[in-house]
Design a protein around this motif. Structure first.
Motif, PDB file in Angstrom:
ATOM      1  N   ASP A   1       0.832  -1.206   0.000  1.00 48.74           N
ATOM      2  CA  ASP A   1       0.000   0.000   0.000  1.00 48.74           C
ATOM      3  C   ASP A   1       0.864   1.252   0.000  1.00 48.74           C
ATOM      4  O   ASP A   1       1.824   1.357   0.762  1.00 48.74           O
ATOM      5  CB  ASP A   1      -0.900   0.021   1.243  1.00 48.74           C
ATOM      6  CG  ASP A   1      -1.934  -1.101   1.229  1.00 48.74           C
ATOM      7  OD1 ASP A   1      -2.251  -1.584   0.124  1.00 48.74           O
ATOM      8  OD2 ASP A   1      -2.415  -1.478   2.311  1.00 48.74           O
TER       9      ASP A   1
ATOM     10  N   TYR B   1      -4.427  10.101  -2.765  1.00 47.57           N
ATOM     11  CA  TYR B   1      -5.059   8.829  -3.122  1.00 47.57           C
ATOM     12  C   TYR B   1      -4.308   7.629  -2.537  1.00 47.57           C
ATOM     13  O   TYR B   1      -3.074   7.607  -2.483  1.00 47.57           O
ATOM     14  CB  TYR B   1      -5.127   8.672  -4.640  1.00 47.57           C
ATOM     15  CG  TYR B   1      -6.082   9.617  -5.326  1.00 47.57           C
ATOM     16  CD1 TYR B   1      -7.447   9.581  -5.046  1.00 47.57           C
ATOM     17  CD2 TYR B   1      -5.619  10.537  -6.257  1.00 47.57           C
ATOM     18  CE1 TYR B   1      -8.329  10.445  -5.690  1.00 47.57           C
ATOM     19  CE2 TYR B   1      -6.495  11.411  -6.905  1.00 47.57           C
ATOM     20  CZ  TYR B   1      -7.853  11.358  -6.611  1.00 47.57           C
ATOM     21  OH  TYR B   1      -8.719  12.213  -7.245  1.00 47.57           O
ATOM     22  N   ASP B   2      -5.080   6.610  -2.141  1.00 52.92           N
ATOM     23  CA  ASP B   2      -4.514   5.338  -1.721  1.00 52.92           C
ATOM     24  C   ASP B   2      -4.244   4.484  -2.955  1.00 52.92           C
ATOM     25  O   ASP B   2      -5.099   4.367  -3.843  1.00 52.92           O
ATOM     26  CB  ASP B   2      -5.480   4.599  -0.784  1.00 52.92           C
ATOM     27  CG  ASP B   2      -5.608   5.292   0.561  1.00 52.92           C
ATOM     28  OD1 ASP B   2      -4.575   5.694   1.121  1.00 52.92           O
ATOM     29  OD2 ASP B   2      -6.758   5.452   1.034  1.00 52.92           O
TER      30      ASP B   2
ATOM     31  N   LYS C   1       0.753   5.830  -1.217  1.00 50.43           N
ATOM     32  CA  LYS C   1      -0.065   7.016  -1.479  1.00 50.43           C
ATOM     33  C   LYS C   1       0.468   7.711  -2.727  1.00 50.43           C
ATOM     34  O   LYS C   1       1.677   7.725  -2.976  1.00 50.43           O
ATOM     35  CB  LYS C   1       0.007   8.006  -0.305  1.00 50.43           C
ATOM     36  CG  LYS C   1      -0.523   7.490   1.015  1.00 50.43           C
ATOM     37  CD  LYS C   1      -2.037   7.482   1.086  1.00 50.43           C
ATOM     38  CE  LYS C   1      -2.607   8.858   1.348  1.00 50.43           C
ATOM     39  NZ  LYS C   1      -4.073   8.802   1.659  1.00 50.43           N
TER      40      LYS C   1
ATOM     41  N   LYS D   1      -6.845   2.463  -5.290  1.00 49.36           N
ATOM     42  CA  LYS D   1      -7.690   1.512  -4.570  1.00 49.36           C
ATOM     43  C   LYS D   1      -9.169   1.726  -4.878  1.00 49.36           C
ATOM     44  O   LYS D   1      -9.941   0.779  -4.933  1.00 49.36           O
ATOM     45  CB  LYS D   1      -7.453   1.638  -3.058  1.00 49.36           C
ATOM     46  CG  LYS D   1      -6.253   0.848  -2.556  1.00 49.36           C
ATOM     47  CD  LYS D   1      -6.236   0.800  -1.038  1.00 49.36           C
ATOM     48  CE  LYS D   1      -5.166  -0.167  -0.548  1.00 49.36           C
ATOM     49  NZ  LYS D   1      -5.122  -0.220   0.920  1.00 49.36           N
TER      50      LYS D   1
END
Length: 375
Positions: free
Chosen positions: A277, A283-284, A279, A295
């Motif tokens: 994960d 936004y992710d 950024k 995501k």
């Protein structure tokens, strides 16, 4: 110091079994005459690669404006064959863009790896339909006063900005930006062919990650892709095998000529890092199977491409030879933003920023100012 390779790739020819002389970090000569002492580097000496569209690397992002992050990116890029780059921003608030430009302007001279040759503002003057991983709440019509501020804050480094050509006031903005020494690119846009061509006629000279984030080619509506194909502007291409099908990349190269293609990465912070994960701006992003995707909707969110791999890919896909692939990742991007007077080629009087490749185009070493900086 003298270096030898089976092939040395220049901007207009390939030297075979030559010696390259480097003195005080600068290329001094190329000669067939064998010096008393030299280092044989193997198969290929090529110019250091030039990435004119890259948001981050090694977990760091230009938009975070974190002290020291620029140097981490700079040093990390040596493992990708990049010796010159343009730190690239995203569509964001004016305040955050101010801060990102300020930090680059304060820290670029201290970079210990790849050299900072400008700043690319990717946005915020885009439109929503093809926003990709750009945040539409910060999009607006182009504002020359904001551009002046960002250029000032960056210590004059801002030399490229991307806009959507259908926004209000584009022609005037392009002309004023060009007069300030800022090259204008077109992207994240639903513009018609005619509107895009009008922007090129006004002075825009680059299409941002061609095919991605723009109105496509239709036989009745040629769109942004048609304008990219049918103009003298340089087309960026992300050749990671995910953003653009190799067949489509080949078609663009054949139509425009490989001397009008700039290989770029559009790499985000996850470049050079493990899957997981991340950024991108606000936004992710999930990085998995060689791609970075938002995501929330699964859209591509930049890439994790290394520029050395783009060079190898286009050769492996049989859509460019080695000479063409190297030029598309060094000289052409440098030309697109007017920095080919300081980088993008091996030439007498230029900094000895170069890479060493084996016969399979795998990167063996990266040199900055004639010194080995990565291997």
């Amino acid at each position: 110091m003298f270096y030898k390779a089976k092939y040395i790739i220049l901007e207009d020819e390939v030297l075979k079994d030559y010696f390259m002389e480097v003195e005080d970090g600068v290329i001094k000569s190329f000669s067939k005459n064998e010096p008393d002492e030299y280092e044989d580097l193997g198969e290929i000496i090529a110019p250091g690669l030039v990435d004119t569209h890259i948001h981050g690397y090694h977990g760091e992002d230009i938009m975070n404006a974190k002290p020291g992050a620029l140097n981490i990116i700079s040093k990390g890029l040596l493992e990708t064959g990049v010796t010159s780059f343009l730190p690239t921003t995203l569509t964001d608030s004016t305040e955050r863009l101010n801060e990102a430009c300020r930090v680059v302007g304060e820290e670029y001279k201290d970079a210990e790896g790849a050299k900072i040759r400008g700043v690319f503002l990717e946005g915020p003057f885009f439109t929503e339909k093809y926003k990709g991983a750009q945040n539409d709440k910060y999009m607006s019509d182009p504002d020359i006063e904001k551009l002046k501020k960002w250029k000032d804050l960056s210590d004059g480094l801002v030399n490229k900005i991307a806009i959507a050509p259908e926004r209000e006031g584009v022609t005037d903005f392009i002309k004023k930006a060009n007069a300030m020494g800022v090259y204008v690119a077109l992207g994240h846009s639903d513009a018609s062919y005619d509107v895009a061509i009008d922007a090129v006629d006004a002075g825009a000279n680059i299409f941002v990650h061609t095919y991605n984030g723009m109105s496509g080619l239709h036989h009745r509506n040629p769109g942004m892709v048609g304008a990219a194909m049918n103009s003298e502007a340089i087309s960026e291409l992300i050749c990671d095998g995910h953003h653009v099908n190799p067949v489509s990349a080949n078609i663009l190269m054949n139509v425009k000529g490989r001397d009008h293609i700039a290989l770029i990465t559009d790499c985000m912070a996850a470049g050079g890092m493990a899957e997981g994960d991340y950024k991108l701006g606000e936004y992710d992003v999930i990085v998995k199977d060689g791609t970075a995707r938002l995501k929330e909707d699964g859209n591509l969110a930049g890439s994790i491409l290394k520029l050395k791999d783009a060079v190898k890919n286009v050769v492996d896909w049989d859509i460019a030879d080695v000479f063409e692939a190297i030029q598309m990742a060094s000289l052409i991007p440098a030309k697109s933003v007017g920095i080919d007077d300081v980088c993008g080629k091996l030439k007498i009087g230029y900094d000895a920023d170069f890479i060493v490749l084996n016969e399979d185009l795998e990167l063996k070493a990266t040199y900055i100012d004639g010194n080995k900086a990565w291997e």
